[in-house]
Design a protein around this motif. Sequence first.
Motif, short mmCIF file in Angstrom:
data_model
loop_
_atom_site.label_atom_id
_atom_site.label_comp_id
_atom_site.label_asym_id
_atom_site.label_seq_id
_atom_site.Cartn_x
_atom_site.Cartn_y
_atom_site.Cartn_z
N SER A 207 -34.10 -9.51 23.81
CA SER A 207 -32.78 -10.00 24.65
C SER A 207 -31.73 -10.11 23.32
N ARG A 208 -30.43 -9.91 23.91
CA ARG A 208 -29.39 -10.24 22.98
C ARG A 208 -29.40 -11.73 22.44
N GLN A 210 -32.24 -13.32 21.70
CA GLN A 210 -33.16 -13.26 20.81
C GLN A 210 -32.82 -12.42 19.49
N LEU A 211 -32.00 -11.62 19.78
CA LEU A 211 -31.69 -10.78 18.55
C LEU A 211 -30.53 -11.42 17.76
N ALA A 212 -29.98 -12.36 18.05
CA ALA A 212 -29.32 -13.42 17.35
C ALA A 212 -29.90 -14.18 16.46
N ALA A 213 -31.29 -14.42 16.97
CA ALA A 213 -32.16 -15.27 16.06
C ALA A 213 -32.89 -14.37 14.99
N ALA A 214 -32.98 -13.10 15.57
CA ALA A 214 -33.87 -12.10 14.68
C ALA A 214 -32.95 -11.53 13.48
N ARG A 215 -31.61 -11.48 13.78
CA ARG A 215 -30.42 -11.25 12.94
C ARG A 215 -30.43 -12.40 11.53
N VAL A 235 -43.06 -11.69 2.82
CA VAL A 235 -42.64 -12.77 3.19
C VAL A 235 -42.57 -12.96 4.64
N LEU A 236 -42.42 -12.17 5.47
CA LEU A 236 -42.51 -12.21 7.07
C LEU A 236 -42.60 -10.80 7.25
N THR A 237 -43.54 -10.25 8.06
CA THR A 237 -43.65 -8.94 8.73
C THR A 237 -42.52 -8.77 9.87
N ASP A 238 -42.10 -7.45 10.02
CA ASP A 238 -41.26 -7.26 11.29
C ASP A 238 -41.87 -7.86 12.55
N GLU A 239 -43.25 -7.55 12.87
CA GLU A 239 -43.95 -7.93 14.09
C GLU A 239 -43.82 -9.63 14.21
N GLN A 240 -43.90 -10.20 12.89
CA GLN A 240 -43.91 -11.57 13.18
C GLN A 240 -42.35 -12.26 13.55
N ILE A 241 -41.49 -11.65 12.82
CA ILE A 241 -40.14 -11.67 13.28
C ILE A 241 -39.89 -11.59 14.72
N VAL A 242 -40.27 -10.49 15.31
CA VAL A 242 -39.99 -10.18 16.59
C VAL A 242 -40.72 -11.28 17.47
N GLU A 243 -41.90 -11.41 17.26
CA GLU A 243 -42.72 -12.50 18.00
C GLU A 243 -42.25 -13.86 18.07
N VAL A 244 -41.63 -14.46 16.85
CA VAL A 244 -41.11 -15.80 16.98
C VAL A 244 -39.98 -15.80 17.80
N CYS A 245 -39.15 -14.63 18.02
CA CYS A 245 -37.84 -14.56 18.35
C CYS A 245 -38.08 -14.31 20.00
N LYS A 246 -39.15 -13.72 20.37
CA LYS A 246 -39.72 -13.58 21.65
C LYS A 246 -39.82 -14.97 22.10
N ARG A 247 -40.59 -15.88 21.55
CA ARG A 247 -40.89 -17.05 21.78
C ARG A 247 -39.67 -18.08 21.81
N GLU A 248 -38.58 -17.72 21.17
CA GLU A 248 -37.37 -18.58 21.01
C GLU A 248 -37.81 -19.82 20.19
#
Length: 382
Positions: A207-208, A210-215, A235-248
């Motif tokens: 979501s937007r 969650q994208l704020a956190a991903a940024r 450092v972190l994979t793309d998948e890990q960044i997306v998953e932690v942001c999904k969890r907020e």
Amino acid sequence: MYIANQESLEAFVERARSSSLLAIDTEFLREKTYYAKLCLLQMATDSEVAVIDPFAVRDLRVIAQLLADESILKLFHAGGQDLEILYREIGMLPHPVFDTQIAAALIGHTQQIGYGALVSATCGVSLKKIDSFTDWSRRPLSGSQLAYAADDVVYLPQVHRVLTEALEKKGRLGWLERDFDDLVDPARYESDPRERFRRLKRGNQLSRKQLAAAREVAAWREVEARRRNVPRKWVLTDEQIVEVCKREAATIDDLFMVRGVRERLVTRDARTVAGLMKKAYALPEDEWPELDRSSRNEPNVDAELDLMNAVVRLRARENGVAMQTLASHADLCQVARGHTDVDVLRGWRRAIVGEELLDLLAGKVSLSLEGGGVKVTRVGES
């Protein structure tokens, strides 16, 4: 000639100043670093070939005077990575340049023709591939490694001559000026860490908010990977960044719920990341970023693309130009949606097909089949 000391390098640079051209290639490794590790720099002038060992010379920046000399044409093949390395190692980009891969597409070769295939087609020489995947960082280098490295520039001047003659016959040599200028635009090799989130794999699932956190997390990862000079996925994979942001995620415990994050982030870094995410969630909605979700928010243009592709394929074949060089799929999508700041609507591309595509979308031309091929007819003409 193998150059392994500063004095020999400076002597070569002095001789090269009288050359009309300078063919350039690099050998590098990137598997374990953020920045490409330059292992060899190959150069060929009108009269000699030099394989330069960057591990053995004191200062590569002495070649800057050659890169800046407007009287020397710098030759590359698929030179994007080579130019990125030169920009980092020397601190500048060469000018003028000529890229044989880009040029070859204008006389009918495939858009991404390899160096070996182009040398075979233009020079009638089959290059050996035995050292394609060698470890260029190991020393001493073998004779076959040095020969392989030299071959990458030995034939570039001849390839350039053949391509130039063919382009001049077709009146197309001037078509390449914009492409080559874009190739050495410093902006091409500089990136804003805060824009990295746009390239996250599966980032469109966020979501937007969650994208704020991903940024923030992607930007932190970029800066950290550069500082440590390691691949960003270390450092972190793309998948890990997306998953932690999904969890907020907003705490260290939240972060460590995602598989593998505990092993990658020490407590100090995890605390930093959690803090960045918490601040991102507190941003007002008008500061949340947004990805280009054109497939959802803009009209479907599949029918337009089908017709436009038919026209581009026809004109590419008629003009002996690689189709993707004439008009990329992304460009066609943009044109179909009414955008005008795209390559296919500029310069020689507009003259060959861009104007016609606009007429097609405006209903001024129609397509039909004739003799097994596509025929383009202006509306109102018989």
